[in-house]
Motif scaffolding. Structure first.
Motif, short mmCIF file in Angstrom:
data_model
loop_
_atom_site.label_atom_id
_atom_site.label_comp_id
_atom_site.label_asym_id
_atom_site.label_seq_id
_atom_site.Cartn_x
_atom_site.Cartn_y
_atom_site.Cartn_z
N LEU A 1 0.32 6.15 -9.12
CA LEU A 1 -0.86 5.85 -7.99
C LEU A 1 -0.93 7.25 -7.13
O LEU A 1 -0.83 7.21 -5.94
CB LEU A 1 -0.44 4.56 -7.29
N SER A 2 -0.96 8.22 -7.91
CA SER A 2 -1.21 9.64 -7.34
C SER A 2 -2.52 10.33 -7.76
O SER A 2 -2.81 9.97 -9.02
CB SER A 2 0.05 10.38 -7.52
N LEU A 3 -2.76 11.48 -7.25
CA LEU A 3 -3.96 12.24 -7.79
C LEU A 3 -3.37 13.42 -8.46
O LEU A 3 -2.38 14.09 -8.13
CB LEU A 3 -4.70 12.71 -6.66
N LYS A 4 -3.87 13.54 -9.78
CA LYS A 4 -3.62 14.86 -10.62
C LYS A 4 -4.29 16.10 -9.88
O LYS A 4 -5.47 16.15 -10.00
CB LYS A 4 -4.06 14.54 -11.85
N ARG A 5 -3.56 16.76 -8.97
CA ARG A 5 -4.11 17.81 -8.30
C ARG A 5 -4.96 18.82 -9.35
O ARG A 5 -5.83 19.36 -8.79
CB ARG A 5 -3.05 18.47 -7.74
N ALA A 6 -4.30 19.00 -10.63
CA ALA A 6 -5.06 19.99 -11.23
C ALA A 6 -6.36 19.72 -11.77
O ALA A 6 -7.34 20.36 -12.03
CB ALA A 6 -4.45 20.26 -12.66
N THR A 7 -6.84 18.34 -11.55
CA THR A 7 -7.88 17.91 -11.87
C THR A 7 -9.20 17.92 -10.99
O THR A 7 -10.16 17.39 -10.94
CB THR A 7 -8.14 16.51 -12.38
N GLU A 8 -8.70 18.28 -9.64
CA GLU A 8 -9.52 18.07 -8.39
C GLU A 8 -10.83 18.95 -8.44
O GLU A 8 -10.75 20.19 -9.03
CB GLU A 8 -8.67 18.49 -7.09
N ARG A 9 -11.85 18.52 -8.24
CA ARG A 9 -13.03 19.18 -8.42
C ARG A 9 -14.01 19.07 -6.88
O ARG A 9 -14.18 17.73 -6.63
CB ARG A 9 -13.92 19.19 -9.42
N PRO B 1 0.95 -1.13 -0.06
CA PRO B 1 0.09 -0.05 0.00
C PRO B 1 0.86 1.16 -0.11
O PRO B 1 1.91 1.41 0.59
CB PRO B 1 -0.67 -0.07 1.26
N LYS B 2 0.54 2.26 -0.61
CA LYS B 2 0.99 3.54 -0.85
C LYS B 2 0.14 4.64 -0.46
O LYS B 2 -0.91 4.79 -0.86
CB LYS B 2 1.69 3.71 -2.40
N PRO B 3 0.57 5.53 0.63
CA PRO B 3 -0.38 6.53 0.91
C PRO B 3 -0.63 7.46 -0.29
O PRO B 3 0.21 7.61 -1.47
CB PRO B 3 0.53 7.58 1.80
N TRP B 4 -2.00 7.88 -0.47
CA TRP B 4 -2.57 8.85 -1.41
C TRP B 4 -1.53 10.00 -1.48
O TRP B 4 -1.60 10.69 -0.50
CB TRP B 4 -3.86 8.93 -1.57
N THR B 5 -1.02 10.36 -2.45
CA THR B 5 -0.28 11.87 -2.83
C THR B 5 -0.68 12.37 -4.21
O THR B 5 -1.56 11.95 -4.84
CB THR B 5 1.27 11.46 -2.86
N TRP B 6 -0.38 13.73 -4.10
CA TRP B 6 -0.68 14.48 -5.30
C TRP B 6 0.25 14.06 -6.39
O TRP B 6 1.37 13.44 -5.91
CB TRP B 6 -0.59 15.99 -5.12
#
Length: 845
Positions: free
Chosen positions: A766-774, A708-713
């Motif tokens: 396995l990270s979140l694309k910060r520019a796409t956050e809504r 498991p990997k912590p969620w990151t940007w």
């Protein structure tokens, strides 16, 4: 009783509790930033029209050209010698200033000035008649200093005759320009070469004398200019002085003068500038002005660097930036960089979310809220107040609703990767007493300006009415409702369920999600008990049919759940039909138990010991003949997450393989897992209690899981979470995560569980694309705490749409019920994995 309302539902009271009266329904919109450069007071690009002479850099511009084509150019800067303005004592050549100034003013721009007394392009920057009147001075040669036969003449800057004549000029100058709303700023330019506050290349005065002169000239300008901003060059304390010993600039700070850097890029990096630290003394309270070296000179010595220029804007917290060269050349060479700088220069007031009632009653109070951020680098020093304006179909102003409780100058700028935001909720009335306001539907506009609702500031929004008001939605103004405290009027409308008047959020460029529509589908006031855990599933074999349910729970968050309330819809939730109970077979996809498994003849190793937390994750199809179910196993108080691979048969799921398990040593470990498949890869997300959420991947269909990997940007920065579930919205081309996280504006919300977000997942990292956050469900203030959302559910309902449902769940005993929300995620491309995901196959149970 309306036929789309459950028998448990009751008519809405008008909420007349001797206080706020407001319709229960409201829309929320998250406007998109247009990316346009803004023409606002107190900021912008500055064109050097006159630059120490009447020639540069406006001489190539046609009379009709005021650089309206240069993004964000708000100001024309007229730096000219005193002798050109007052060639004879008391005789002024104001047309020299008025003509270019009016070219900018005519299009809504501003003008700025520097009047100098020493130049090397003019032997007499101080008028000759001043010397003839008896003022003492010195002759000098450029770089060499005083000389009896020097080419140039400087006054003795403390000579009484010189100061008298300068005082008279400044009085006449101030009569025209002090307090003039068209003037952006005026430099204190009466001392030193080019008005930069030094004599090191001219008359070479001792430092002590320079400091004495500068303070006197500061005082002289402050005497005459009491309302228009004054600026002073940083060179007054030495262009490369990093010591912090800045007596002149600190004196200017005390006298209310602001900072100007003269100039960036006189040298190449790493000495492109020196005084961002000095600017930090001024930037909290007054605008910073940056001037670059002449463009052609900076490029000649290879000092010009657009990336560094943008960094300077950030480091200095700049409000103004010079166009110090031929504007067409600079723009042509650096078009994209100029656009990027324009989006950061100065302030940029952005409404991140606006919530407004669907309906208001004429004359009755209601609440509306705006979440504001300043996405520029500098404060909005001039301030401003938000206002809603209601307009009819002809564009007529029906009502102006100004919020004077918050001055937007208080918004902190977005620097260092942070974007602070403030949510303001205010009470308003439409048509209270007068003017006459008729019931009807009206457009709602948002603006920022004076206290009286006059718009002044441009916002980076679409649908401008031409007066700096921006259309954000519609509202129905209904007849006034009159009732006593706690009593429902006889004609009060019944609760209307269903998806209507959604808040619309556009997906980010490059996101899998094109658009999001969110709305309350069951208002909390529509039922007596507190309802939570909303879920929905598509009905197999029935195109467009969906079942939805929510269940009663306690008000203190003890998870004492009671009966389910089930509804059906065939029109995308526009209406909800109550059902006596669930349709047989629809809900077999979730709440999987060991009894649902067909285990005859199955090896023990393929059978899980338990199936915990299957209530939060239905099984998915990895192909037409294989399903994957996420579950937890419990050891004491510690949970581990893993998956079951199985084959669907008419007799149940036949276990094929149980995966490895993962946990951690904090709190209850890892739990509430959710799985998804994209192509041949599988992914699992899980809740934790160590300030993170976790994600892991499987390359073999869920049989084995990586660490498991912590969620990151995507930048690598952790995504801070507070004991919250996460779920995937799955598309054939990738994944979108649904989640809550810790933010600056939700510290008072239970476990920071609002607002509800989505963001695209980078499957490689396995990270979140910060520019796409809504935001798909907004943070709604209440009792000073806000409404947290409870568990949420994600389900694909068509190849074009995936739905998310959640309920506001306060968990603190408050008597009000939360609303149940539905968010529709519309994919940018059809989801070719849809049929497999919802299980419309012959193998599906």
């Amino acid at each position: 009783m309306k036929d789309n309302v459950s028998g448990d539902f009751r008519a809405f009271a008008a909420t007349a509790l001797l206080g706020l009266v407001q319709a229960a329904g409201a829309w929320t919109v998250e406007p998109a930033d247009t990316g346009a450069a803004l023409l606002n007071p107190g900021m912008g690009w500055v064109c050097h029209f006159y630059d120490n002479s009447p020639l540069k850099y406006g001489e190539r511009l046609e009379p009709s050209d005021s650089l309206a084509w240069f993004p964000g150019c708000t100001t024309v800067y007229l730096r000219i010698q005193w002798s050109a303005l007052e060639p004879e004592e008391g005789v002024f050549n104001w047309a020299l200033l008025d003509t270019p100034a009016q070219r900018w003013i005519e299009r809504g721009g501003k003008v700025a000035f520097r009047i100098s007394c020493s130049e090397h392009q003019d032997r007499r920057a101080t008028p000759e008649w001043v010397e003839k009147a008896g003022a003492k001075g010195v002759r000098w040669n450029l770089l060499k200093g005083p000389a009896p036969d020097g080419r140039y003449w400087d006054p003795d800057y403390l000579d009484p005759v010189f100061l008298e004549k300068l005082d008279n000029f400044l009085r006449a100058f101030a009569a025209r320009y002090d307090g003039n709303p068209e003037v952006a700023f005026i430099d204190i330019g009466s001392f030193g070469l080019y008005g930069e506050g030094h004599t090191k290349f001219s008359s070479k005065l001792p430092r002590e004398r320079e400091v004495e002169c500068l303070k006197r000239h500061i005082d002289l300008h402050v005497k005459h200019f009491k309302r228009t901003p004054l600026a002073l060059s940083d060179d007054t304390d030495g262009g490369d002085n990093l010591s912090g010993d800045w007596p002149v600039m600190r004196y200017a700070l005390e006298r209310g003068v602001t900072f100007r850097d003269d100039s960036l890029f006189v040298r190449a990096a790493p000495k492109a500038w020196f005084h961002d630290g000095m600017a930090a003394l001024f930037s909290p309270t007054r605008p910073i002005i940056l001037e670059t070296q002449h463009y052609h000179m900076a490029t000649k010595i290879k000092a010009w660097d657009m990336a560094l220029l943008q960094k300077a804007v950030e480091d200095f917290r700049a409000s103004y930036l010079s166009i110090h060269g031929w504007p067409d050349v600079i723009y042509t060479n650096h078009t994209a960089e100029i656009a990027a700088i324009s989006r950061r220069l100065g302030y940029r007031l952005m409404p991140l979310a606006v919530t407004f009632p669907d309906e208001v009653h004429i004359g009755a109070p209601f609440e509306a809220s705006v979440t504001w951020a300043n996405t520029g680098v500098a404060p909005c020093y001039g301030g401003g107040f938000a206002a809603f304006t209601l307009k009819d179909a002809k564009g007529g102003i029906v009502s102006v609703l100004s919020d004077e409780s918050f001055d937007l100058r208080e918004l902190k700028p977005s620097v260092g990767g942070e974007r602070p935001s403030v949510t303001r909720t205010a009470a308003f009335r439409v048509g209270h007493l007068a003017p006459v306001t008729r019931p009807g539907e009206y457009d709602v506009y948002l603006s920022v300006g004076r206290r009286d609702g006059t718009p002044q500031l441009a916002l980076p929004l679409a649908e401008d009415d031409g007066q700096r008001r921006y259309r954000i939605g519609r509202v129905t103004a209904a007849e006034a409702v009159t009732c006593s405290a706690g009593v429902s009027p006889a004609d009060a409308d019944e609760a209307v369920l269903g998806f209507a008047n959604p808040r619309v959020t556009e997906g980010a460029e490059g996101s899998l999600v094109a658009r999001i529509e969110s709305a309350v589908i069951i208002p909390g006031a529509a039922h007596r008990e507190l309802w939570v855990h909303p879920e929905l599933l598509t009905v197999p074999g029935s195109s467009g049919a969906i079942e939805f349910r929510a269940r009663t729970t306690d008000r203190l968050g003890k998870d004492s759940h009671a009966e389910w309330h089930t509804f059906a819809t065939t029109n995308g939730f526009r209406t909800l039909e109550p059902l006596a109970g669930p349709t047989p077979g629809v809900w077999r996809r979730k709440d999987l138990m060991l009894a649902d498994l067909a285990t005859n003849g199955v090896p023990a190793a393929a059978i899980p010991r338990s199936l915990g937390h299957t209530w939060c994750s239905a099984f998915i199809y990895t192909d037409a003949a294989t399903v994957l179910q996420a579950f937890t196993t419990r050891e004491g108080t510690r949970y581990s997450v893993q998956t079951l691979v199985a084959r669907p048969t008419p007799g149940g799921l036949v276990p094929l393989h149980v995966s490895n398990a993962w946990s951690n040593d904090k709190g209850r470990g890892l739990y509430e897992p959710h799985v998804a498949a994209v192509g041949r890869r599988c992914f699992m997300t899980a809740r934790a209690e160590d300030g993170c959420g976790y994600v892991m991947a499987s390359e073999d269909g869920g049989r084995t899981w990586g660490k498991p990997k912590p969620w990151t940007w995507d930048s690598g920065e952790p995504v801070a979470m507070n004991q919250t579930m996460t779920k995937f919205a799955t598309h054939a081309d990738g994944l979108v995560l649904v989640y809550t996280r810790i933010r600056e504006d939700n510290a008072s919300v239970f476990r920071n569980r609002s607002p509800l977000h989505v963001a695209d997942v980078d499957l490689a990292t396995l990270s979140l694309k910060r520019a796409t956050e809504r935001v798909i469900v907004p943070l709604k203030p209440s009792h000073g705490k806000g409404w947290p959302v409870g568990n949420f559910w994600v389900w694909s309902v068509s190849e074009n749409e995936t739905d998310v449902v959640t309920a506001e769940w306060p968990r603190d005993g408050r008597p009000e019920n939360g609303d149940i929300w539905l968010a529709k995620l519309y994919w940018r491309q059809p989801n070719s994995a849809y049929r497999a995901e919802v299980g419309f196959t012959s193998s599906a149970p």
